[in-house]
Design an enzyme around this catalytic site. Structure first.
Site, PDB file in Angstrom:
ATOM      1  N   MET A 159      -6.699  11.273   8.359  1.00 44.15           N
ATOM      2  CA  MET A 159      -7.177  11.777   7.063  1.00 44.15           C
ATOM      3  C   MET A 159      -7.928  13.107   7.216  1.00 44.15           C
ATOM      4  O   MET A 159      -8.917  13.344   6.510  1.00 44.15           O
ATOM      5  CB  MET A 159      -8.099  10.738   6.381  1.00 44.15           C
ATOM      6  N   ASP A 166       0.834  -1.211   0.000  1.00 39.09           N
ATOM      7  CA  ASP A 166       0.000   0.000   0.000  1.00 39.09           C
ATOM      8  C   ASP A 166       0.865   1.254   0.000  1.00 39.09           C
ATOM      9  O   ASP A 166       2.026   1.226   0.349  1.00 39.09           O
ATOM     10  CB  ASP A 166      -0.844   0.004   1.273  1.00 39.09           C
ATOM     11  N   LYS A 221      -1.871   4.756  -4.368  1.00 39.37           N
ATOM     12  CA  LYS A 221      -2.306   5.769  -5.312  1.00 39.37           C
ATOM     13  C   LYS A 221      -1.508   7.063  -5.238  1.00 39.37           C
ATOM     14  O   LYS A 221      -1.806   8.017  -5.922  1.00 39.37           O
ATOM     15  CB  LYS A 221      -3.786   6.068  -5.108  1.00 39.37           C
TER      16      LYS A 221
HETATM   17  N1  SAH Z   1      -4.034   1.819   8.824  1.00 42.58           N
HETATM   18  C1  SAH Z   1      -3.360   3.092   9.049  1.00 42.58           C
HETATM   19  C2  SAH Z   1      -4.243   4.273   8.712  1.00 42.58           C
HETATM   20  C3  SAH Z   1      -4.655   4.360   7.254  1.00 42.58           C
HETATM   21  S1  SAH Z   1      -5.613   5.791   6.909  1.00 42.58           S
HETATM   22  C4  SAH Z   1      -2.868   3.135  10.493  1.00 42.58           C
HETATM   23  O1  SAH Z   1      -3.282   2.308  11.314  1.00 42.58           O
HETATM   24  O2  SAH Z   1      -2.048   3.996  10.815  1.00 42.58           O
HETATM   25  C5  SAH Z   1      -4.367   6.913   6.340  1.00 42.58           C
HETATM   26  C6  SAH Z   1      -4.135   8.010   7.369  1.00 42.58           C
HETATM   27  O3  SAH Z   1      -3.304   7.530   8.417  1.00 42.58           O
HETATM   28  C7  SAH Z   1      -3.385   9.223   6.834  1.00 42.58           C
HETATM   29  O4  SAH Z   1      -4.250  10.107   6.161  1.00 42.58           O
HETATM   30  C8  SAH Z   1      -2.883   9.826   8.128  1.00 42.58           C
HETATM   31  O5  SAH Z   1      -3.932  10.490   8.805  1.00 42.58           O
HETATM   32  C9  SAH Z   1      -2.533   8.587   8.920  1.00 42.58           C
HETATM   33  N2  SAH Z   1      -1.099   8.217   8.830  1.00 42.58           N
HETATM   34  C10 SAH Z   1      -0.596   7.061   8.373  1.00 42.58           C
HETATM   35  N3  SAH Z   1       0.756   7.032   8.490  1.00 42.58           N
HETATM   36  C11 SAH Z   1       1.099   8.204   9.061  1.00 42.58           C
HETATM   37  C12 SAH Z   1       2.329   8.787   9.478  1.00 42.58           C
HETATM   38  N4  SAH Z   1       3.500   8.142   9.330  1.00 42.58           N
HETATM   39  N5  SAH Z   1       2.315  10.011  10.036  1.00 42.58           N
HETATM   40  C13 SAH Z   1       1.157  10.673  10.218  1.00 42.58           C
HETATM   41  N6  SAH Z   1      -0.044  10.180   9.846  1.00 42.58           N
HETATM   42  C14 SAH Z   1      -0.077   8.960   9.287  1.00 42.58           C
END
Ligand code: SAH
Length: 251
Positions: A168, A34, A56
């Site tokens: 998000m 992903d 994407k």
């Molecule tokens: N499954 C992921 C979340 C996916 S939704 C999890 O558990 O972390 C995608 C969102 O996750 C992004 O828009 C952001 O809000 C957050 N995100 C994911 N990785 C991040 C990172 N390294 N730093 C800050 N926000 C992050």
């Protein structure tokens, strides 16, 4: 026997991936990766594994969800083991639950391997403990992505007085801040946004709710970022430096 795993790769720092995730990744014939997954984690994949990027970002069109599931099914049915790598935890946003359901309906059992979710790791990366008991009795993970009928009930969330951790949410920060103020949240409520948490390019901004959207825009912070709203955000450390577990500073 071929196997299918839904693996959380953690928030970015490769060392935050679990041992179990590394081991499963090392067994897979095919790895579907992903967007938010740090490609460095592929060092744990077999050298001869087939790696497919299905994200994407970077201007590439994303592979539709149904296409990803179909790809996983085809590989499993051909006798290959498939690792589906997702950022953070596979079951916290990011549609891991839907993939599990679709595979299950097609008769394929998928093993889920948790990851550290960004909603906990990003605040922690700047010293914010999301449930510090002096400030909150709990934490709510909420998406800021939804609009219209998918909009979270901000009024109800404000009433819980719990820490809000918003995934998000960056594109709609203005609207979210306005909704929270309209729902009666104090304009002094401490807020934090952490971009690219646990990666070398990590950045963050802190401000009270009244100035938050403007401060974040001024700092030029964007996605991926986690937003933390609540008293715990006042515990952010003034200066944070990411150091790996061998005590080296990042390059
Ligand atoms: N499954 C992921 C979340 C996916 S939704 C999890 O558990 O972390 C995608 C969102 O996750 C992004 O828009 C952001 O809000 C957050 N995100 C994911 N990785 C991040 C990172 N390294 N730093 C800050 N926000 C992050």
């Amino acid at each position: 026997m071929s196997r299918a795993w839904l693996i959380g790769a953690g928030p970015g720092d490769v060392e935050l991936m679990t041992l179990k995730a590394c081991r499963a990744l090392g067994e897979a014939d095919v790895v579907l990766v992903d967007d938010l997954v740090n490609p460095d984690v592929l060092q744990f994949a077999r050298a001869d594994a087939q790696v497919v990027y299905v994200g994407k970002r970077g201007g590439h069109p994303s592979t539709p969800q149904a296409g990803i599931v179909a790809m996983m099914l085809a590989h499993v049915q051909a006798g290959r083991s498939v690792a589906r790598l997702k950022g953070g935890d596979p079951f916290v946003f990011g549609r891991g639950g839907e993939e599990q359901q679709a595979l299950h309906e097609a008769g394929v059992e998928v093993e889920v391997i948790n990851g550290i979710t960004a909603g906990i790791a990003a605040p922690a990366a700047i010293g914010i403990p999301v449930t510090h008991r002096d400030h909150a009795q709990g934490v709510v993970f909420v998406t800021g992505h939804g609009a219209g009928s998918a909009e979270p009930d901000w009024q109800a969330l404000v009433a819980t007085r719990m820490t809000l951790v918003i995934y998000m949410g960056m594109r709609r920060l203005d609207d979210i801040a306005a909704a929270l103020l309209a729902a009666g949240m104090s304009a002094d409520t401490p807020c934090a946004a952490i971009e690219s948490a646990t990666r070398p390019e990590q950045r963050h901004a802190l401000a009270p709710l009244r100035d938050f959207a403007g401060t974040v825009a001024h700092a030029g912070l964007g996605s991926p970022a986690i937003v933390v709203i609540g008293g715990v955000a006042s515990l952010a450390l003034p200066r944070t430096q990411r150091v790996d577990d061998l005590g080296r500073e990042p390059q």
